[in-house]
Write an enzyme that holds these catalytic residues in place. Sequence first.
Site, mmCIF file in Angstrom:
data_model
loop_
_atom_site.group_PDB
_atom_site.id
_atom_site.type_symbol
_atom_site.label_atom_id
_atom_site.label_comp_id
_atom_site.label_asym_id
_atom_site.label_seq_id
_atom_site.Cartn_x
_atom_site.Cartn_y
_atom_site.Cartn_z
ATOM 1 N N GLU A 35 39.674 36.793 31.441
ATOM 2 C CA GLU A 35 40.892 35.997 31.500
ATOM 3 C C GLU A 35 41.023 35.490 32.938
ATOM 4 O OE1 GLU A 35 44.439 38.047 30.247
ATOM 5 O OE2 GLU A 35 45.653 36.281 30.712
ATOM 6 N N ARG A 261 34.359 51.666 30.095
ATOM 7 C CA ARG A 261 34.540 50.828 31.270
ATOM 8 C C ARG A 261 34.048 51.568 32.514
ATOM 9 N NH1 ARG A 261 39.297 48.430 31.599
ATOM 10 N NH2 ARG A 261 39.563 48.554 33.828
ATOM 11 N N LYS A 271 42.708 43.905 37.527
ATOM 12 C CA LYS A 271 43.060 42.661 38.212
ATOM 13 C C LYS A 271 44.532 42.647 38.587
ATOM 14 C CE LYS A 271 40.617 39.924 35.240
ATOM 15 N NZ LYS A 271 41.183 39.225 34.141
HETATM 16 P P1 ATP Z 1 41.762 43.756 34.168
HETATM 17 O O1 ATP Z 1 42.621 44.844 33.644
HETATM 18 O O2 ATP Z 1 41.102 44.060 35.436
HETATM 19 O O3 ATP Z 1 42.433 42.421 34.166
HETATM 20 P P2 ATP Z 1 40.614 43.007 31.804
HETATM 21 O O4 ATP Z 1 39.837 43.789 30.828
HETATM 22 O O5 ATP Z 1 41.991 42.618 31.400
HETATM 23 O O6 ATP Z 1 40.573 43.708 33.167
HETATM 24 P P3 ATP Z 1 39.288 40.601 31.420
HETATM 25 O O7 ATP Z 1 39.241 39.428 32.299
HETATM 26 O O8 ATP Z 1 39.997 40.478 30.143
HETATM 27 O O9 ATP Z 1 39.887 41.720 32.275
HETATM 28 O O10 ATP Z 1 37.842 41.222 31.211
HETATM 29 C C1 ATP Z 1 36.690 40.493 30.897
HETATM 30 C C2 ATP Z 1 35.684 41.451 30.355
HETATM 31 O O11 ATP Z 1 35.351 42.434 31.345
HETATM 32 C C3 ATP Z 1 36.213 42.197 29.159
HETATM 33 O O12 ATP Z 1 35.220 42.221 28.152
HETATM 34 C C4 ATP Z 1 36.505 43.557 29.687
HETATM 35 O O13 ATP Z 1 36.362 44.508 28.684
HETATM 36 C C5 ATP Z 1 35.464 43.712 30.804
HETATM 37 N N1 ATP Z 1 35.924 44.661 31.820
HETATM 38 C C6 ATP Z 1 37.080 44.633 32.504
HETATM 39 N N2 ATP Z 1 37.182 45.707 33.310
HETATM 40 C C7 ATP Z 1 36.048 46.432 33.136
HETATM 41 C C8 ATP Z 1 35.551 47.663 33.686
HETATM 42 N N3 ATP Z 1 36.249 48.372 34.584
HETATM 43 N N4 ATP Z 1 34.343 48.100 33.263
HETATM 44 C C9 ATP Z 1 33.634 47.403 32.377
HETATM 45 N N5 ATP Z 1 34.047 46.248 31.814
HETATM 46 C C10 ATP Z 1 35.238 45.759 32.186
HETATM 47 MG MG MG Z 2 42.779 41.453 30.133
#
Ligand code: ATP
Ligand code: MG
Length: 559
Positions: A35, A261, A271
């Site tokens: 995102e 993760r 993020k």
């Molecule tokens: P954040 O909470 O940091 O915003 P998110 O999962 O909401 O993380 P996205 O931009 O939606 O962020 O994530 C893009 C991809 O990266 C998704 O498939 C998510 O599952 C993966 N991802 C995010 N954080 C991790 C992590 N700590 N380890 C492995 N994969 C991750």
């Molecule tokens: Mg997200």
Amino acid sequence: MSDDAAPTDFVREKIRADNASGKYANRVQTRFPPEPNGYLHIGHAKSICLNFGIAKDFDGTCKLRFDDTNPETEDQDYVDGIIEDVRWLGFEPDDIIYASDYFEQLYDWAMQLVERGLAYVDDQDAETISEQRGGFTTPGINSPFRDRTPEENSLLFAGMRNGDFADGEKVLRAKIDMNHENMQMRDPVMYRIRREHHVRTGTDWIIFPTYDWAHGQSDAIEGVTHSICTLEFDSHRPLYDWCLEQLELPREKPEQTEFARLNLTHTITSKRKLKTLVDDGIVDGWDDPRMPTIRGLRRRGYPASAIRAFMDHIGVSKANSTHDIELLESFIRTELNTSALRRMAVLRPIKVVITNWPDGQVDMREAVNNPEDSSAGTRQVPFSGELWIEQDDFKLDPPPKYFRLTLGREVRLRAGYFITANDVVTNEAGEVVEVHCTYDPETAGGQAPDGRKVKATIHWVSADTAVDATVHLYERLFNDAHPGAGNSDIMSSLNPHSRETVHAKLEPALADVDPGQVVQFERLGYFAADSSDPTVFHRTVGLKDEWANIVKRQKQGSK
Ligand code: ATP
Ligand code: MG
């Protein structure tokens, strides 16, 4: 890479099984779906390495898809930054696409559900809907609007799109089962009204699909076969499947697989929380070298190849765990040990005057550029009668076992001569400002012809040709190994000493570093020249292998 040579893990095993059964006719397509509401962090690197790595291993494709369905938090700068970061990590997306490009299709599909009585417009507010969802042990409560007819719902849903209702006045919900054992299946919201400017669709749309309605459908539109996400989406999988099962798709349905993760000690991988650090001015921006963002790590000097090697090493599993940050650092150090040129720099200078040095003479001393790589050759380092050494390398009152310079003691200057300290000059406060030494001209090769030994070799920089630089020394941003654990405030764990800035003296060769280049300051660590100002250096990582100590302690503990 052939199938046999590929690293293996449960996700790759599943793909092999699907290929063996002919499920997707040997087609492998993944996606990385961030995102654009912030920049990528080290956790995302794990997902990137997995998704793009699988595409490479199986001759498949991996696209970069922006999950841009929340206009209020998204920004073009994040989109551009994410593309740059993915490429820097070493991966070229087969395509760069946006969930928002599918808004029309997603709307049509939602309307199909409405017309078939599988979705309804609810007039209740978010709080009421949430209260009615029930709990793990209590059933949900049907909305009083649940039994609206398909005719009424299609008029209302079209009205939502056309701006007949205020933000939050109505939502579209899937009509599944308010008593379902899986809470996600209790009539989840599919659309909400938001009059927000969207980066790509502007004001064309005022209704936006939720993650659950957008994600699987986007996968299906693109022809994704394996939709890989993190474990917290485990409970969404039945809903992912349900949404797809309601549609007539031209191909085999994509399938969601969840993996653990990446968590790292002393590190935040969210993020939203990282954005707080930026917004509150705790760090200087998303690319502050203390940030675990890809751009922060890049600026700090972490090589992309070392990040990839770390991800390969830790592998992919189905159980959440936390890795030690020292392990990642050991991968950085290992890589830099072979690639970084050695240079001399003095971080906290004190003057050494060589009293028997011929007036005005400058010697060029030959120094090895990288003992791990003979092809890196040697360089000439000027040596003169006034040098800088580290304050730490001289002590007037040495503690026991201190072998470096002190009055009456001889030490070796690396690639220089043996020197002996004879006298000091102090300031009014009694602090040593100059150390007066004599050198032995016979020790030019670093050895004394009479075979006498010294116990220490110290680094130095010739004063008149020294290059001035600003050097940032970084420590952990968070003192706690698990900042924010148990809902504790991450701010209470901030390390107030996470950055110390010193004014250093560098050997002249360091005036020629490239922006972003990482070198080893001998005896001190690895340092990256700033990408925009090469007179500024960031400490990438120290020389001490703290991971080896952790492993040793673990072994002792298990005995
Ligand atoms: P954040 O909470 O940091 O915003 P998110 O999962 O909401 O993380 P996205 O931009 O939606 O962020 O994530 C893009 C991809 O990266 C998704 O498939 C998510 O599952 C993966 N991802 C995010 N954080 C991790 C992590 N700590 N380890 C492995 N994969 C991750
Ligand atoms: Mg997200």
